[in-house]
Design a protein around this motif. Sequence first.
Motif, PDB file in Angstrom:
ATOM      1  N   UNK A 121      21.415   2.890  -1.116  1.00 40.84           N
ATOM      2  CA  UNK A 121      20.064   3.717  -2.148  1.00 40.84           C
ATOM      3  C   UNK A 121      19.856   3.377  -2.968  1.00 40.84           C
ATOM      4  N   UNK A 122      19.479   2.251  -3.147  1.00 40.52           N
ATOM      5  CA  UNK A 122      18.732   1.829  -4.331  1.00 40.52           C
ATOM      6  C   UNK A 122      17.474   1.137  -2.914  1.00 40.52           C
ATOM      7  N   UNK A 123      17.895   0.336  -1.998  1.00 38.68           N
ATOM      8  CA  UNK A 123      16.881   0.516  -0.983  1.00 38.68           C
ATOM      9  C   UNK A 123      16.255   1.236  -0.648  1.00 38.68           C
ATOM     10  N   UNK A 124      16.935   2.389  -0.392  1.00 38.83           N
ATOM     11  CA  UNK A 124      15.798   3.762  -0.069  1.00 38.83           C
ATOM     12  C   UNK A 124      15.149   4.222  -1.125  1.00 38.83           C
ATOM     13  N   UNK A 125      16.157   4.110  -2.557  1.00 37.83           N
ATOM     14  CA  UNK A 125      14.480   4.945  -3.101  1.00 37.83           C
ATOM     15  C   UNK A 125      13.438   3.846  -3.416  1.00 37.83           C
ATOM     16  N   UNK A 126      13.712   2.968  -3.033  1.00 31.05           N
ATOM     17  CA  UNK A 126      12.677   2.174  -3.568  1.00 31.05           C
ATOM     18  C   UNK A 126      11.212   1.534  -2.534  1.00 31.05           C
ATOM     19  N   UNK A 127      11.890   2.016  -1.411  1.00 28.16           N
ATOM     20  CA  UNK A 127      10.805   2.043  -0.324  1.00 28.16           C
ATOM     21  C   UNK A 127      10.175   3.401  -0.612  1.00 28.16           C
ATOM     22  N   UNK A 128      10.476   4.857  -1.473  1.00 29.74           N
ATOM     23  CA  UNK A 128       9.571   5.879  -1.224  1.00 29.74           C
ATOM     24  C   UNK A 128       8.563   5.332  -2.559  1.00 29.74           C
ATOM     25  N   UNK A 129       8.196   4.276  -3.018  1.00 29.58           N
ATOM     26  CA  UNK A 129       7.635   4.101  -4.076  1.00 29.58           C
ATOM     27  C   UNK A 129       5.940   3.986  -3.151  1.00 29.58           C
ATOM     28  N   UNK A 130       4.983   4.461  -3.916  1.00 27.06           N
ATOM     29  CA  UNK A 130       3.502   4.244  -3.146  1.00 27.06           C
ATOM     30  C   UNK A 130       3.412   3.431  -3.259  1.00 27.06           C
ATOM     31  N   UNK A 131       3.117   2.045  -2.002  1.00 26.83           N
ATOM     32  CA  UNK A 131       2.458   1.150  -1.723  1.00 26.83           C
ATOM     33  C   UNK A 131       1.589   0.880  -2.251  1.00 26.83           C
ATOM     34  N   UNK A 132       0.715   1.779  -3.012  1.00 26.74           N
ATOM     35  CA  UNK A 132      -0.924   1.615  -3.254  1.00 26.74           C
ATOM     36  C   UNK A 132      -0.452   1.611  -4.719  1.00 26.74           C
ATOM     37  N   UNK A 133       0.575   2.250  -5.154  1.00 28.16           N
ATOM     38  CA  UNK A 133       0.694   2.234  -6.874  1.00 28.16           C
ATOM     39  C   UNK A 133       1.158  -0.110  -7.299  1.00 28.16           C
ATOM     40  N   UNK A 134       2.043  -0.495  -6.229  1.00 24.89           N
ATOM     41  CA  UNK A 134       2.401  -1.796  -6.232  1.00 24.89           C
ATOM     42  C   UNK A 134       1.037  -3.031  -6.129  1.00 24.89           C
ATOM     43  N   UNK A 135       0.550  -2.624  -5.313  1.00 26.79           N
ATOM     44  CA  UNK A 135      -0.952  -3.222  -4.433  1.00 26.79           C
ATOM     45  C   UNK A 135      -1.531  -2.731  -5.783  1.00 26.79           C
ATOM     46  N   UNK A 136      -2.063  -2.324  -6.814  1.00 33.68           N
ATOM     47  CA  UNK A 136      -2.948  -1.890  -7.605  1.00 33.68           C
ATOM     48  C   UNK A 136      -2.408  -3.137  -8.332  1.00 33.68           C
ATOM     49  N   UNK A 137      -0.618  -3.332  -8.862  1.00 36.99           N
ATOM     50  CA  UNK A 137      -0.249  -4.026  -9.756  1.00 36.99           C
ATOM     51  C   UNK A 137      -0.490  -5.363  -9.716  1.00 36.99           C
ATOM     52  N   UNK A 138      -0.056  -5.565  -8.401  1.00 35.45           N
ATOM     53  CA  UNK A 138      -1.017  -6.986  -7.787  1.00 35.45           C
ATOM     54  C   UNK A 138      -1.664  -6.724  -7.588  1.00 35.45           C
ATOM     55  N   UNK A 139      -2.918  -6.410  -7.840  1.00 29.66           N
ATOM     56  CA  UNK A 139      -4.112  -6.998  -8.095  1.00 29.66           C
ATOM     57  C   UNK A 139      -4.207  -7.329  -9.259  1.00 29.66           C
ATOM     58  N   UNK A 157      12.799   6.428 -10.385  1.00 27.09           N
ATOM     59  CA  UNK A 157      13.708   6.992 -11.778  1.00 27.09           C
ATOM     60  C   UNK A 157      14.710   8.003 -10.852  1.00 27.09           C
ATOM     61  N   UNK A 158      13.410   9.316 -10.370  1.00 26.66           N
ATOM     62  CA  UNK A 158      14.125  10.245  -9.974  1.00 26.66           C
ATOM     63  C   UNK A 158      15.161  10.303  -8.473  1.00 26.66           C
ATOM     64  N   UNK A 159      14.359   9.219  -7.944  1.00 24.91           N
ATOM     65  CA  UNK A 159      15.216   9.314  -6.974  1.00 24.91           C
ATOM     66  C   UNK A 159      16.441   8.196  -6.723  1.00 24.91           C
ATOM     67  N   UNK A 160      16.089   7.520  -7.645  1.00 22.82           N
ATOM     68  CA  UNK A 160      17.170   6.245  -7.930  1.00 22.82           C
ATOM     69  C   UNK A 160      18.977   7.161  -9.114  1.00 22.82           C
ATOM     70  N   UNK A 161      18.292   8.322  -9.518  1.00 20.63           N
ATOM     71  CA  UNK A 161      18.882   8.903 -10.509  1.00 20.63           C
ATOM     72  C   UNK A 161      19.826  10.158  -9.636  1.00 20.63           C
ATOM     73  N   UNK A 162      19.724  10.305  -8.428  1.00 21.43           N
ATOM     74  CA  UNK A 162      20.092  11.615  -7.770  1.00 21.43           C
ATOM     75  C   UNK A 162      20.860  11.163  -6.675  1.00 21.43           C
ATOM     76  N   UNK A 163      20.079   9.789  -6.017  1.00 14.57           N
ATOM     77  CA  UNK A 163      21.414   8.283  -5.315  1.00 14.57           C
ATOM     78  C   UNK A 163      22.634   8.433  -5.671  1.00 14.57           C
ATOM     79  N   UNK A 164      22.374   7.606  -7.299  1.00 13.10           N
ATOM     80  CA  UNK A 164      24.033   7.281  -7.769  1.00 13.10           C
ATOM     81  C   UNK A 164      24.767   8.453  -8.154  1.00 13.10           C
ATOM     82  N   UNK A 165      24.263   9.848  -8.721  1.00 13.72           N
ATOM     83  CA  UNK A 165      25.355  11.167  -8.457  1.00 13.72           C
ATOM     84  C   UNK A 165      26.062  11.594  -7.120  1.00 13.72           C
ATOM     85  N   UNK A 166      24.916  10.700  -5.839  1.00 15.41           N
ATOM     86  CA  UNK A 166      25.633  10.763  -4.654  1.00 15.41           C
ATOM     87  C   UNK A 166      26.839   9.508  -4.870  1.00 15.41           C
TER      88      UNK A 166
END
Length: 235
Positions: A121-139, A157-166
């Motif tokens: 579930x955590x894996x699924x939530x993290x994959x929803x993060x916009x890759x552009x934001x990660x690339x910006x942080x790396x740059x 966090x919103x997706x994680x909380x939803x999945x933790x509810x599941x």
Amino acid sequence: MFDKLLSSEVIEETLQIVQNEFLLGIWETFYVTIIATVFAIVIGLPLGVLLVSGEKNGVRPLPKGVMHVLNAVINLLRSVPFLLLMVMVFPLSRLIVGTAVGTVASIVPLVIASFPFVARLVESSLREVNPNIIEMAQSMGASPFQIIVKVMIPESVPSLLSNFTIAITTILSYSAMSGIIGGGGLGQIAINYGYYRYKYLVMLLAVILLIIMVQIFQSVGTRLSVKSDKRLKGK
């Protein structure tokens, strides 16, 4: 059948059982579910992060062998039916809590059964993060740890909380099954009275209370998820 089920004698006996055992059963179910969920998240969250950050194009790639072993272990544990898993981990339960039967002992198989599920579930939530934001942080020179802690997890966090509810509702259903091995709670009440003693009204009440608990957890989790969603705050 329904005449017997709702006879005054049956209702009186059921009320007595409710007064004597249901309050403790509700507490045991709540206690086991919360504790097992906390441990499952403590173990599953880092594993889920590794599944995403450790892949080939992740922020901190890990050797292919490590990723293959990690995925294989998670998939293996997820594929074992919970009833069989409870029996298989009897020795581990005895080692950790000193017994394989009882409310506390049921936490061990609950955690082992649920942390791989939480990791996915955590894996699924993290994959929803916009890759552009990660690339910006790396740059900007952020380290892999900083990207994970300050970008990936906060953004999901919103997706994680939803999945933790599941996860918590799933663990609640597992805790009911643990009543077969004397795991306590509403599950054991339903099995002891409904299955072994044919007191179906007691079993029905236990099932209704389990459904109510699921609805409460689901409502609280959904509300927290909605409140933490930045996109909804801007509307």
